[in-house]
Design an enzyme around this catalytic site. Sequence first.
Site, PDB file in Angstrom:
ATOM      1  N   GLY A   1      35.645 -10.722 -55.529  1.00  0.00           N
ATOM      2  CA  GLY A   1      34.226 -10.779 -55.829  1.00  0.00           C
ATOM      3  C   GLY A   1      33.957 -10.406 -57.270  1.00  0.00           C
ATOM      4  O   GLY A   1      34.840  -9.940 -57.998  1.00  0.00           O
ATOM      5  N   THR A   2      32.712 -10.609 -57.665  1.00  0.00           N
ATOM      6  CA  THR A   2      32.313 -10.352 -59.040  1.00  0.00           C
ATOM      7  C   THR A   2      30.790 -10.368 -59.109  1.00  0.00           C
ATOM      8  O   THR A   2      30.116 -10.686 -58.127  1.00  0.00           O
ATOM      9  CB  THR A   2      32.905 -11.409 -59.988  1.00  0.00           C
ATOM     10  N   THR A   3      30.264 -10.045 -60.255  1.00  0.00           N
ATOM     11  CA  THR A   3      28.834 -10.179 -60.520  1.00  0.00           C
ATOM     12  C   THR A   3      28.666 -10.783 -61.906  1.00  0.00           C
ATOM     13  O   THR A   3      29.039 -10.165 -62.904  1.00  0.00           O
ATOM     14  CB  THR A   3      28.109  -8.827 -60.462  1.00  0.00           C
TER      15      THR A   3
ATOM     16  N   LYS B   1      34.931 -11.889 -68.292  1.00  0.00           N
ATOM     17  CA  LYS B   1      34.386 -12.918 -67.409  1.00  0.00           C
ATOM     18  C   LYS B   1      33.375 -13.828 -68.092  1.00  0.00           C
ATOM     19  O   LYS B   1      32.826 -14.722 -67.454  1.00  0.00           O
ATOM     20  CB  LYS B   1      33.739 -12.269 -66.186  1.00  0.00           C
TER      21      LYS B   1
END
Length: 291
Positions: free
Chosen positions: A49-51, A82
């Site tokens: 996951g990431t934001t 990212k």
Amino acid sequence: MALQDVCKWQAPDTREASPHLPQAGGWALPQGWDPQTFLQIHGPRLAHGTTTLAFRFRHGVIAAADTRSSCGNYVACPASRKVIPVHRHLLGTTSGTSADCVTWYRVLRRELRLRELREGQLPSVAGAARLLSVMMSRYRGLDLCVATALCGWDRSGPALFYVYSDGTCLQGDIFSVGSGSPYAYGVLDGGYRYDMSTQEAYALARRAVAHATHRDAYSGGSVDLFHVRESGWEYVSHNDAWVLYSELRELPGLGPEQEREEEATPDRAGEGGGPSVAPAPGDSRMPTETL
């Protein structure tokens, strides 16, 4: 006594070429000859996951992301990048499989450079987004995982596109991608205005990512902030996510009592008074001027 004498067995003579093809099912094929089946059987099923977020406003496009790369319950890298620049006026946020994202951004950078050499100018942001979506759509069903927001400035002004590995290509003003995106959208929907000042946009992006990293276990590390202007993209700041969240909680006007008072206050949007977001304290790299 030899095994051949007991079993009356003779090894086949493999030195002589046979004019006949092997029977059906007799082919010796290596693992992976069918990529889709191989990935379904042997591919890793690791949660990641990431934001990441990006939004367009009158002074350009803001892109922000956390820096934690997760692999299941394991933090693979706490300081990954990212937000990847493509050229001076285009960059993109990355969400999905890290190797896929980096590879396809290299491919996109190469293709845009070749087009610039052939045509004498770089394609527009919309053209770059369509090119990336078409190239990735050919690999649909092969477990490719790339979700990106392309942020740029071209002849038509600031532009923002969302591209997914199945060929999806969408244009919009706000995009947030990753496991922390629901929390980031909650902050963005409450504070976004197209006519924000530069400082308000910086503060909104930091606050959205910081709150998402606090609630999402797969997001964390630091908060990278980029700003795409007419003159090109700028790396604005790099803040520790936990320190930033702690500082935001201590700012006045962000507590539950203040939120209830704002809900009870009549809407003044018609009078030109929008929500004001204070800049994050303690960031020496944040520009002080307001455009």
